[in-house]
Design a protein around this motif. Structure first.
Motif, mmCIF file in Angstrom:
data_model
loop_
_atom_site.group_PDB
_atom_site.id
_atom_site.type_symbol
_atom_site.label_atom_id
_atom_site.label_comp_id
_atom_site.label_asym_id
_atom_site.label_seq_id
_atom_site.Cartn_x
_atom_site.Cartn_y
_atom_site.Cartn_z
ATOM 1 N N MET A 85 0.822 -1.274 0.038
ATOM 2 C CA MET A 85 -0.048 -0.069 -0.304
ATOM 3 C C MET A 85 1.044 1.214 -0.035
ATOM 4 N N MET A 86 1.903 1.331 0.904
ATOM 5 C CA MET A 86 2.764 2.428 0.953
ATOM 6 C C MET A 86 3.483 2.778 -0.532
ATOM 7 N N ASP A 87 3.958 1.549 -0.952
ATOM 8 C CA ASP A 87 4.610 1.560 -2.318
ATOM 9 C C ASP A 87 3.729 2.152 -3.361
ATOM 10 N N THR A 88 2.285 1.928 -3.390
ATOM 11 C CA THR A 88 1.579 2.264 -4.365
ATOM 12 C C THR A 88 1.185 3.841 -4.058
ATOM 13 N N CYS A 89 0.943 4.261 -2.806
ATOM 14 C CA CYS A 89 0.795 5.517 -2.330
ATOM 15 C C CYS A 89 2.030 6.646 -2.863
ATOM 16 N N ALA A 90 3.181 5.936 -2.656
ATOM 17 C CA ALA A 90 4.292 6.626 -2.920
ATOM 18 C C ALA A 90 4.502 7.253 -4.415
ATOM 19 N N ARG A 91 3.906 6.587 -5.236
ATOM 20 C CA ARG A 91 3.919 6.985 -6.784
ATOM 21 C C ARG A 91 3.201 8.141 -6.936
ATOM 22 N N PHE A 92 2.278 8.750 -6.043
ATOM 23 C CA PHE A 92 1.485 9.824 -6.191
ATOM 24 C C PHE A 92 1.996 11.156 -5.639
ATOM 25 N N ALA A 93 3.215 11.201 -5.056
ATOM 26 C CA ALA A 93 3.693 12.292 -4.485
ATOM 27 C C ALA A 93 5.319 12.285 -4.502
ATOM 28 N N PRO A 94 5.917 13.489 -4.411
ATOM 29 C CA PRO A 94 7.307 13.558 -4.407
ATOM 30 C C PRO A 94 8.059 13.124 -3.102
ATOM 31 N N ASP A 95 7.011 12.937 -1.987
ATOM 32 C CA ASP A 95 7.608 12.708 -0.727
ATOM 33 C C ASP A 95 6.756 11.867 -0.106
ATOM 34 N N ILE A 96 7.175 10.982 0.952
ATOM 35 C CA ILE A 96 6.026 10.093 1.489
ATOM 36 C C ILE A 96 6.724 10.037 3.082
ATOM 37 N N HIS A 97 5.884 10.080 4.174
ATOM 38 C CA HIS A 97 6.259 9.743 5.372
ATOM 39 C C HIS A 97 5.432 8.564 6.144
ATOM 40 N N ILE A 98 6.129 7.276 6.283
ATOM 41 C CA ILE A 98 5.073 6.336 6.833
ATOM 42 C C ILE A 98 5.023 6.688 8.267
ATOM 43 N N TYR A 99 3.716 6.724 8.785
ATOM 44 C CA TYR A 99 3.548 7.169 10.089
ATOM 45 C C TYR A 99 3.147 5.925 10.918
ATOM 46 N N SER A 100 2.434 4.818 10.310
ATOM 47 C CA SER A 100 2.322 3.773 11.204
ATOM 48 C C SER A 100 2.093 2.563 10.003
ATOM 49 N N ILE A 101 1.748 1.451 10.503
ATOM 50 C CA ILE A 101 1.436 0.281 9.726
ATOM 51 C C ILE A 101 0.151 0.371 8.592
ATOM 52 N N ASP A 102 -0.765 1.414 8.907
ATOM 53 C CA ASP A 102 -1.941 1.627 8.127
ATOM 54 C C ASP A 102 -2.020 3.050 7.634
ATOM 55 N N GLU A 103 -1.086 3.923 8.085
ATOM 56 C CA GLU A 103 -1.025 5.357 7.747
ATOM 57 C C GLU A 103 0.205 5.656 6.856
ATOM 58 N N CYS A 104 0.118 6.760 6.129
ATOM 59 C CA CYS A 104 1.191 7.520 5.446
ATOM 60 C C CYS A 104 0.655 8.779 5.130
ATOM 61 N N PHE A 105 1.616 9.854 5.362
ATOM 62 C CA PHE A 105 1.688 11.254 4.797
ATOM 63 C C PHE A 105 2.165 11.233 3.270
ATOM 64 N N LEU A 106 1.504 11.769 2.606
ATOM 65 C CA LEU A 106 2.002 12.239 1.415
ATOM 66 C C LEU A 106 2.238 13.982 1.178
ATOM 67 N N THR A 124 -8.969 10.832 -5.392
ATOM 68 C CA THR A 124 -9.921 9.544 -5.693
ATOM 69 C C THR A 124 -9.144 8.703 -6.444
ATOM 70 N N ALA A 125 -8.260 9.313 -7.170
ATOM 71 C CA ALA A 125 -7.313 8.344 -8.106
ATOM 72 C C ALA A 125 -6.274 7.628 -7.008
ATOM 73 N N ILE A 126 -5.695 7.996 -6.285
ATOM 74 C CA ILE A 126 -5.111 7.411 -5.144
ATOM 75 C C ILE A 126 -5.832 6.145 -4.539
ATOM 76 N N ARG A 127 -7.146 6.813 -4.222
ATOM 77 C CA ARG A 127 -7.981 5.597 -3.499
ATOM 78 C C ARG A 127 -8.254 4.364 -4.336
ATOM 79 N N LYS A 128 -8.683 4.770 -5.472
ATOM 80 C CA LYS A 128 -8.904 3.556 -6.474
ATOM 81 C C LYS A 128 -7.921 2.816 -6.874
ATOM 82 N N THR A 129 -6.560 3.405 -7.108
ATOM 83 C CA THR A 129 -5.556 2.655 -7.335
ATOM 84 C C THR A 129 -5.134 1.740 -6.322
ATOM 85 N N VAL A 130 -5.221 2.204 -5.178
ATOM 86 C CA VAL A 130 -5.002 1.089 -3.870
ATOM 87 C C VAL A 130 -5.791 0.150 -3.757
#
Length: 421
Positions: A85-106, A124-130
């Motif tokens: 999930m983190m790897d997928t979300c990371a494709r949509f932003a220049p910077d990512i911070h993994i906050y916990s096992i189920d949360e990340c900041f972009l 919406t695109a991030i949500r659908k892609t995940v």
């Protein structure tokens, strides 16, 4: 602009990824040793079952009557799906911070200008892609600060009309969402702090946002002041690029069944000692002291027993052999005939950075960095405990109880799903 991506009921949602037959059923996940409920899917919550941290034996009949699917915590599966999930979300932003096992900041930079498709469309695109690639349902909140992103994420899940996506990019949306949030729904405002704020007439997040930051700092703390400023669009929270080394490292766990044998207690303590040693080396630290403990359960009828042992090393160490030797030396102090042991653990304290530590001229270190590096490399490549110290034993009778464990679909060869076509 910041975005917070948060999986809905992470553990329960992971159980449904590779088992479509339970996707429309209430799913409840239990803690270590199947003791308490730690997660429940949305269906279970709407049915009024699956309240967190309730002992499983107390609600076993109710869950069975409701037709709930019970699962033991499958940490291997959850960790792997989290990384996907983190790897997928990371494709949509220049910077990512993994906050916990189920949360990340972009993070999209200091500019608040929206991308060509707009913030809502991007979220919406991030949500659908995940969902398409990982099959995990997530909520996404966007805001000008991390706290506003958290508030938007809350709205995406809890406030009608947002359906999984919420964006706070102007004052109208900010007031709309914050006025519908209790002050305790704000990131960093707990129940005790919330009660103090309620006494002052601050009931909602919007009420808190309209307070004078300087006065709030005087009445509470700089952390609450930062929260107020963040609710008004001023970035005060940030994260370090490199996570700080831990000052203490502990490994503790309750047994799958009570143990009364000295040998099994030795095996358990050696297992914990090996775990903390590996963690210590991973952050490149040395331990000057360690603590070892063993206890019975306070709920047993035989009476409660608890004993601990503290040792200070002459020369700080991160060698598994040295740490296990002290854990073994603690056994005469910790073990008492007739006690039904429920839990034990090992802790390393007074930690130092390995590259900065000044060794004593007259007390030589007995560590073997090359041997430990060899062990760590083998275990990293072929799996934890591929190579381990014999003191752990091979016939451990205290393993964690997981009677409802689902297959480890992505991390164990024999559990890989088979597709017949």
């Amino acid at each position: 602009m910041y975005a917070l991506c948060d999986v809905n009921s992470m553990y329960a949602s992971c159980e449904k990824v590779f088992d479509p037959s339970i996707r429309k059923k209430p799913v409840v996940v239990l803690t270590n040793n199947d003791g308490c409920i730690c997660a429940a899917c949305g269906i279970a919550k709407r049915m009024g079952i699956g309240k967190k941290f309730v002992p499983y034996f107390q609600v076993k009949d109710a869950l069975q009557k409701a037709g709930a699917v019970i699962r033991s915590s499958n940490y291997e599966l959850y960790a792997d799906l989290s990384q996907r999930m983190m790897d997928t979300c990371a494709r949509f932003a220049p910077d990512i911070h993994i906050y916990s096992i189920d949360e990340c900041f972009l993070y999209y930079g200091k500019s608040d200008s929206a991308p060509p498709q707009g913030w809502d469309a991007l979220a919406t695109a991030i949500r659908k892609t995940v969902w398409r690639e990982v099959r995990l349902p997530i909520g996404i909140g966007m805001g000008l600060t991390p706290t506003l992103a958290k508030a938007a994420n809350h709205a995406s899940k809890r406030i009608d009309g947002f359906n999984g996506v919420a964006v706070i990019d102007n004052d109208v949306k900010r007031k709309l969402i914050l006025s519908q949030m209790a002050v305790t729904d704000v990131w960093g405002i707990g129940s005790r702090l919330g009660r103090r704020l309620n006494v002052m007439g601050i009931k909602t997040a919007w009420d808190l946002a309209n307070q004078n930051p300087t006065k709030i700092r005087k009445d509470f703390s700089i952390l609450v002041e930062s929260t107020v400023r963040e609710l008004n669009g001023e970035v005060r929270n940030c994260w370090d690029d490199v996570r700080a080394a831990k000052k203490e490292i502990y490994s503790t766990r309750s047994f799958g069944q009570r143990i009364t044998d000295m040998t099994q207690l030795q095996f358990a303590l050696a297992t914990h000692a090996e775990t903390v040693s590996a963690k210590l080396r991973k952050q490149k630290s040395l331990a000057s002291a360690m603590s070892v403990f063993a206890t019975s359960s306070p709920h047993d009828n035989e009476g409660y027993f608890s004993e601990s042992y503290f040792h200070r090393f002459t020369v700080p160490t991160n060698d598994t052999r040295n740490i296990i030797s002290i854990a073994q030396a603690a056994i005469p102090t910790l073990f008492k005939t007739g006690v039904r042991y429920y839990r034990c653990g090992v802790g390393l304290v007074d930690l130092h950075k390995e590259e900065l530590f000044q060794y004593d001229l007259f007390n030589q270190s007995t560590d073997s960095p090359k041997l430990m590096a060899c062990m760590d490399n083998i275990n990293a490549r072929f799996g934890r405990s591929t190579v381990h110290i014999a003191a752990k034993g091979f016939d451990q009778k205290f393993a964690m109880r997981r009677e409802f464990l689902s297959p480890q679909y992505t991390t164990r060869w024999r559990d890989i799903p088979k597709i017949i076509c």
